[in-house]
Design a protein around this motif. Structure first.
Motif: not given
Length: 120
Positions: A58-79
């Motif tokens: 989630v990122s906040e842009i001008h006060g609005a919360l926007l859900e998006h993919d993680p910054k890179s493919y490798s950021s998608r992971r199971a921890v």
């Protein structure tokens, strides 16, 4: 970067009110970024497998919360979750639906990254 020892994490966690004691431990023991933690829903926590699926941020842009993919493919992971976190999360999420946020702000709204930085 300054990394806390396990003892320091426990002291910090113990100093926090619920559920932020759990969030401190969760952040420390999983290494997830604040934008990833803010996006977590109960469906992302697989307690029986001891895993958390990092599939959104989630990122906040001008006060609005926007859900998006993680910054890179490798950021998608199971921890892998330590057993301590599995037990704490099981109790924390016992009444949760799949879409329930894992962590919320004090008033119950969404966690905002800007507040994390301002108060961190």
């Amino acid at each position: 970067m300054h990394y806390l020892t396990a003892d320091q994490v426990e002291v910090l966690g113990d100093a926090m009110p619920e559920p932020y004691d759990l969030m401190v431990r969760f952040a420390a023991y999983t290494g997830l970024w604040s934008v990833e933690i803010a996006a977590l829903r109960a469906r992302h926590i697989r307690l029986d497998a001891g895993k958390v699926d990092v599939v959104t941020a989630v990122s906040e842009i001008h006060g609005a919360l926007l859900e998006h993919d993680p910054k890179s493919y490798s950021s998608r992971r199971a921890v892998t979750l330590p057993a301590l976190l599995v037990d704490l999360l099981r109790e924390h999420l016992k009444d949760a639906t799949l879409d329930t946020p894992v962590f919320t702000a004090i008033g119950g709204g969404p966690l905002r990254h800007v507040n994390w930085n301002a108060r961190g």
